[in-house]
Design a protein around this motif. Sequence first.
Motif, mmCIF file in Angstrom:
data_model
loop_
_atom_site.group_PDB
_atom_site.id
_atom_site.type_symbol
_atom_site.label_atom_id
_atom_site.label_comp_id
_atom_site.label_asym_id
_atom_site.label_seq_id
_atom_site.Cartn_x
_atom_site.Cartn_y
_atom_site.Cartn_z
ATOM 1 N N VAL B 61 34.685 8.470 20.448
ATOM 2 C CA VAL B 61 36.091 8.586 20.844
ATOM 3 C C VAL B 61 36.705 9.826 20.182
ATOM 4 O O VAL B 61 36.268 10.244 19.113
ATOM 5 C CB VAL B 61 36.904 7.320 20.482
ATOM 6 N N CYS B 79 41.134 13.084 31.589
ATOM 7 C CA CYS B 79 40.851 11.673 31.280
ATOM 8 C C CYS B 79 41.287 10.733 32.405
ATOM 9 O O CYS B 79 42.475 10.599 32.683
ATOM 10 C CB CYS B 79 41.531 11.255 29.972
ATOM 11 N N CYS B 98 39.122 4.455 25.840
ATOM 12 C CA CYS B 98 38.185 5.573 26.009
ATOM 13 C C CYS B 98 36.812 5.071 26.450
ATOM 14 O O CYS B 98 36.287 4.113 25.911
ATOM 15 C CB CYS B 98 38.069 6.328 24.676
#
Lengths: 123, 285
Positions: B61, B79, B98
């Motif tokens: 992450v 993202c 994530c």
Amino acid sequence: MKIAITAQDKNLDADFDPRFGRCKYFVIVDLDTEEHRVEQNEGTTALGGAGIKSAQFLAGCEVSAVITGHVGPNASRALEAAGIKVFVMDSGTVRGAITAYKEGTLTQVSGATTDSHTGLNMS
Amino acid sequence: MIISVASGKGGTGKTTIAVNLALTLAETEPVCLMDCDVEEPNAHLFLKPVLEGRAKVTVPVPVVNEEKCTGCGRCGEICAFNAILPLGKHVLTFPELCHGCGGCTLLCPTGAIREEPLEIGVVEWGRAGAISHIHGKLKIGSPLAPPVVKAVKNHKQNMPEDIISIIDAPPGTSCPVVASVSGSDFCLLVTEPTPFGLHDLTLAVDMVSELQVPFGVVINRAGLGNGTLVDYCKAENIHILAEIPFDRRYAACYAKGGRLIEEFPEVKKAFQDLWHEICATAERV
């Protein structure tokens, strides 16, 4: 200054939308000029982190406060970091929300008012 | 050979089929049972393995050094899960969202983002008699099951190449199931002759077809409901490999954590026949 109201339709007489990240529209009102515009919420189709996406969008619109029904933990963190105040109400129209904000009768909250994914289960 | 055991509907008997097939095969072949239902692994309740090792499963992450950040916003744009939120030069991260793809780190022009491992679960392995057993456990609160599923499957690298692997998949047809079933040589779809069993079987059939994994159906609790499940399989030209009858004694055995093939000779015969059907069907496709 500008405020945003989560809304279920594209006009001032539409019902406000109690969801934050998954609301249909944001009505963005400029309190100085009394003008408003409507933006579709891209967070509705997010794979995850809808509240974060919506908070980012509102930050880009330079709003100072948002009026909605609930905010989850991630949305709350993002809104706080963006310096956007959160006011909540239970039901009513967009116009009613604006009036209540001006009269100072809405409740300001800090932190999450609900769990993650609340809006996903309210459609 | 890798055989996955999946279902649309939960509670149809995936683990019963996977465990008893593994026990049947273990009498003559090297067998590994991989429990990929990492949100609620339960094959160990029946196999009672002696665990020999465990390894943490992590995803990388992002951690942001805001002193190096120029506020370009590329990390947020890439993202798909909104796990990183650039607000000017202030960047928030949401590690639990994530998926560890590394896109933000790769795109950051100033190297302001580095990756840190976030633990999301464990893989454990051991032996139950002649059977090698591997299972994964997703950490409570972590929503990300597929990396743990993949870690279970990767651990098979430590096994002999000719071993027959049986994968007990999670229920449903979502990402963790796709991660479990992908790469199998054959998939058993376990269902029951109820409207729910049939409805969710159709979803599972669509999924394995998309994955291009050859499959056949095992009807558990046969004798319940009506004939619509069999009619569907006939109409779609889906091979019914085995039927395990609905029998209170089987349910009682299962509820005690017992092994059906050791208590009921007719069930053992059914699993031996099932294996022959799998081999015959797999050869035809």
